[in-house]
Design a protein around this motif. Structure first.
Motif, PDB file in Angstrom:
ATOM      1  N   PHE A  55       0.783  -1.244   0.017  1.00 63.95           N
ATOM      2  CA  PHE A  55      -0.032  -0.032   0.181  1.00 63.95           C
ATOM      3  C   PHE A  55       0.971   1.190  -0.061  1.00 63.95           C
ATOM      4  CE2 PHE A  55       0.428  -1.350   4.491  1.00 63.95           C
ATOM      5  CZ  PHE A  55       0.915  -0.365   5.051  1.00 63.95           C
ATOM      6  N   ASP A  56       0.326   2.220  -0.461  1.00 62.87           N
ATOM      7  CA  ASP A  56       0.942   3.458  -0.188  1.00 62.87           C
ATOM      8  C   ASP A  56       0.201   4.366   1.019  1.00 62.87           C
ATOM      9  OD1 ASP A  56       2.596   3.605  -2.465  1.00 62.87           O
ATOM     10  OD2 ASP A  56       1.014   4.336  -4.048  1.00 62.87           O
ATOM     11  N   ALA A  57       0.991   5.203   1.533  1.00 62.16           N
ATOM     12  CA  ALA A  57       0.459   6.014   2.473  1.00 62.16           C
ATOM     13  C   ALA A  57       0.449   7.457   2.260  1.00 62.16           C
ATOM     14  CB  ALA A  57       1.298   5.780   4.041  1.00 62.16           C
ATOM     15  N   ASP A  58      -0.539   8.248   2.766  1.00 61.87           N
ATOM     16  CA  ASP A  58      -0.649   9.617   2.224  1.00 61.87           C
ATOM     17  C   ASP A  58       0.150  10.654   3.076  1.00 61.87           C
ATOM     18  OD1 ASP A  58      -2.192   9.555   4.593  1.00 61.87           O
ATOM     19  OD2 ASP A  58      -3.906  11.196   3.682  1.00 61.87           O
ATOM     20  N   VAL A  67      -4.553   8.598   8.795  1.00 62.36           N
ATOM     21  CA  VAL A  67      -3.527   8.068   7.453  1.00 62.36           C
ATOM     22  C   VAL A  67      -4.471   7.561   6.699  1.00 62.36           C
ATOM     23  CG1 VAL A  67      -2.763   5.958   8.431  1.00 62.36           C
ATOM     24  CG2 VAL A  67      -1.329   7.526   6.847  1.00 62.36           C
ATOM     25  N   ARG A  68      -4.134   7.607   5.238  1.00 62.77           N
ATOM     26  CA  ARG A  68      -5.031   7.156   4.055  1.00 62.77           C
ATOM     27  C   ARG A  68      -3.898   6.089   3.526  1.00 62.77           C
ATOM     28  NH1 ARG A  68      -6.729  11.214   0.863  1.00 62.77           N
ATOM     29  NH2 ARG A  68      -8.561  11.331   2.215  1.00 62.77           N
ATOM     30  N   LEU A  69      -4.301   4.914   3.666  1.00 63.09           N
ATOM     31  CA  LEU A  69      -3.617   3.801   2.788  1.00 63.09           C
ATOM     32  C   LEU A  69      -4.323   3.449   1.761  1.00 63.09           C
ATOM     33  CD1 LEU A  69      -2.739   1.511   6.024  1.00 63.09           C
ATOM     34  CD2 LEU A  69      -1.533   3.622   5.057  1.00 63.09           C
ATOM     35  N   SER A  70      -3.594   3.183   0.495  1.00 56.88           N
ATOM     36  CA  SER A  70      -4.091   2.897  -0.699  1.00 56.88           C
ATOM     37  C   SER A  70      -3.312   1.794  -1.291  1.00 56.88           C
ATOM     38  CB  SER A  70      -3.849   3.946  -1.947  1.00 56.88           C
ATOM     39  OG  SER A  70      -4.590   5.290  -1.436  1.00 56.88           O
ATOM     40  N   THR A  71      -4.028   0.594  -1.713  1.00 59.07           N
ATOM     41  CA  THR A  71      -3.641  -0.611  -2.206  1.00 59.07           C
ATOM     42  C   THR A  71      -2.761  -0.340  -3.445  1.00 59.07           C
ATOM     43  OG1 THR A  71      -5.665  -1.281  -3.272  1.00 59.07           O
ATOM     44  CG2 THR A  71      -5.245  -2.325  -1.106  1.00 59.07           C
ATOM     45  N   VAL A  72      -1.950  -1.172  -3.915  1.00 60.46           N
ATOM     46  CA  VAL A  72      -0.944  -0.894  -5.063  1.00 60.46           C
ATOM     47  C   VAL A  72      -1.341  -2.228  -5.812  1.00 60.46           C
ATOM     48  CG1 VAL A  72       0.216   1.080  -4.639  1.00 60.46           C
ATOM     49  CG2 VAL A  72       1.013  -1.202  -3.943  1.00 60.46           C
ATOM     50  N   GLY A  73      -1.127  -2.425  -7.068  1.00 62.87           N
ATOM     51  CA  GLY A  73      -1.119  -3.499  -7.709  1.00 62.87           C
ATOM     52  C   GLY A  73      -2.327  -4.274  -8.058  1.00 62.87           C
ATOM     53  N   THR A  74      -3.506  -3.462  -7.783  1.00 62.30           N
ATOM     54  CA  THR A  74      -4.703  -4.169  -7.778  1.00 62.30           C
ATOM     55  C   THR A  74      -5.442  -3.504  -8.951  1.00 62.30           C
ATOM     56  OG1 THR A  74      -5.555  -2.534  -6.156  1.00 62.30           O
ATOM     57  CG2 THR A  74      -5.047  -4.693  -5.399  1.00 62.30           C
ATOM     58  N   PRO A  75      -6.284  -3.823  -9.649  1.00 64.02           N
ATOM     59  CA  PRO A  75      -7.000  -3.242 -10.782  1.00 64.02           C
ATOM     60  C   PRO A  75      -7.613  -1.898 -10.234  1.00 64.02           C
ATOM     61  CG  PRO A  75      -7.914  -5.434 -10.838  1.00 64.02           C
ATOM     62  CD  PRO A  75      -7.048  -5.188  -9.700  1.00 64.02           C
ATOM     63  N   THR A  76      -8.175  -1.723  -9.098  1.00 70.88           N
ATOM     64  CA  THR A  76      -8.764  -0.479  -8.506  1.00 70.88           C
ATOM     65  C   THR A  76      -8.152  -0.447  -7.301  1.00 70.88           C
ATOM     66  OG1 THR A  76     -10.946  -0.767 -10.051  1.00 70.88           O
ATOM     67  CG2 THR A  76     -10.985   0.980  -8.210  1.00 70.88           C
ATOM     68  N   PRO A  77      -7.633   0.632  -7.008  1.00 72.35           N
ATOM     69  CA  PRO A  77      -7.087   0.743  -5.647  1.00 72.35           C
ATOM     70  C   PRO A  77      -8.055   0.974  -4.592  1.00 72.35           C
ATOM     71  CG  PRO A  77      -5.771   2.373  -7.236  1.00 72.35           C
ATOM     72  CD  PRO A  77      -6.863   1.637  -7.905  1.00 72.35           C
ATOM     73  N   GLN A  78      -7.873   0.263  -3.623  1.00 66.98           N
ATOM     74  CA  GLN A  78      -8.523   0.166  -2.322  1.00 66.98           C
ATOM     75  C   GLN A  78      -8.287   1.215  -1.470  1.00 66.98           C
ATOM     76  OE1 GLN A  78     -11.777  -1.559  -2.340  1.00 66.98           O
ATOM     77  NE2 GLN A  78     -10.953  -1.916  -4.443  1.00 66.98           N
ATOM     78  N   GLN A  96      -4.831   0.133  11.539  1.00 69.05           N
ATOM     79  CA  GLN A  96      -5.698  -0.861  10.795  1.00 69.05           C
ATOM     80  C   GLN A  96      -5.588  -0.698   9.347  1.00 69.05           C
ATOM     81  OE1 GLN A  96      -9.742  -0.472  11.710  1.00 69.05           O
ATOM     82  NE2 GLN A  96      -9.645  -2.224  13.244  1.00 69.05           N
ATOM     83  N   TRP A  97      -5.680  -1.785   8.344  1.00 65.52           N
ATOM     84  CA  TRP A  97      -5.661  -1.786   6.789  1.00 65.52           C
ATOM     85  C   TRP A  97      -6.828  -2.687   6.647  1.00 65.52           C
ATOM     86  CZ3 TRP A  97      -2.413  -4.848   3.352  1.00 65.52           C
ATOM     87  CH2 TRP A  97      -2.459  -4.641   2.060  1.00 65.52           C
TER      88      TRP A  97
END
Length: 187
Positions: A55-58, A67-78, A96-97
């Motif tokens: 994930f990436d963190a803002d 904090v906002r965590l965004s998945t990477v490597g997925t068709p649509t980031p969660q 938490q994630w």
């Protein structure tokens, strides 16, 4: 051939599962050859997380708060709006994630660190999570050693024996994992 092209994860070791009713916790322990302060920075600094984490963190995870965590490597980031609940540098990090609790413990051992990940995860995904974190921790160790091979997450992990690791962890944990190939001895 680059070190990324030759990367192969080792066998499924250093992991266990703890069960408390319907709650399952994956525990992965890895000894890394870097001091806790350096490992802490890799666990908390967004620039470092982009080198190895799924994930990436803002912003930095080094202090408590949102904090906002965004998945990477997925068709649509969660995107997960989450909260760092504990940040005791360089010993303990909790957040938490995706609705699951994550806890990192860092313990000095010699010149390195015993890194323990506690991840509450749904039983149906526990071997998959173990395989994914296994590869991420390998990439982290190489990044910290100034031998980066680049983040390996999502579908790209399939090229790096993720299916075999998933099957090995499922067997180790005594669970079925959908879509796992039979576990054959490594050569």
């Amino acid at each position: 051939m680059s070190s990324r092209d030759s990367y192969k994860p080792g066998p499924a070791v250093g992991a266990e599962v703890r069960k408390a009713g319907e709650k399952w916790t994956l525990i992965l322990v890895r000894d890394v050859r870097h001091p806790p302060a350096k490992v802490w920075q890799a666990l908390t600094d967004p620039t470092h997380l982009r080198e190895w984490a799924p994930f990436d963190a803002d912003h930095s995870l080094a202090s408590t708060g949102p904090v906002r965590l965004s998945t990477v490597g997925t068709p649509t980031p969660q995107v997960s709006e989450t909260h760092v609940t504990r940040a005791d540098a360089p010993k303990l990090l909790e957040y938490q994630w995706g609705g699951n609790d994550i806890r990192w413990e860092l313990e000095p051992i010699g010149d390195g660190t015993r890194l323990t990940l506690w991840h509450n995860i749904d039983r149906g995904f526990i071997s998959m999570g173990a395989a994914g974190w296994h590869i991420c921790l390998d990439v982290l160790d190489r990044f910290l050693a100034a031998e980066p091979i680049g983040r390996i997450v999502g579908g790209e992990a399939m090229k790096f024996d993720w299916p075999l690791l998933n099957a090995e962890y499922a067997k180790r944990f005594g669970i079925d994992s959908p879509g796992s190939p039979p576990v054959a001895p490594r050569t």
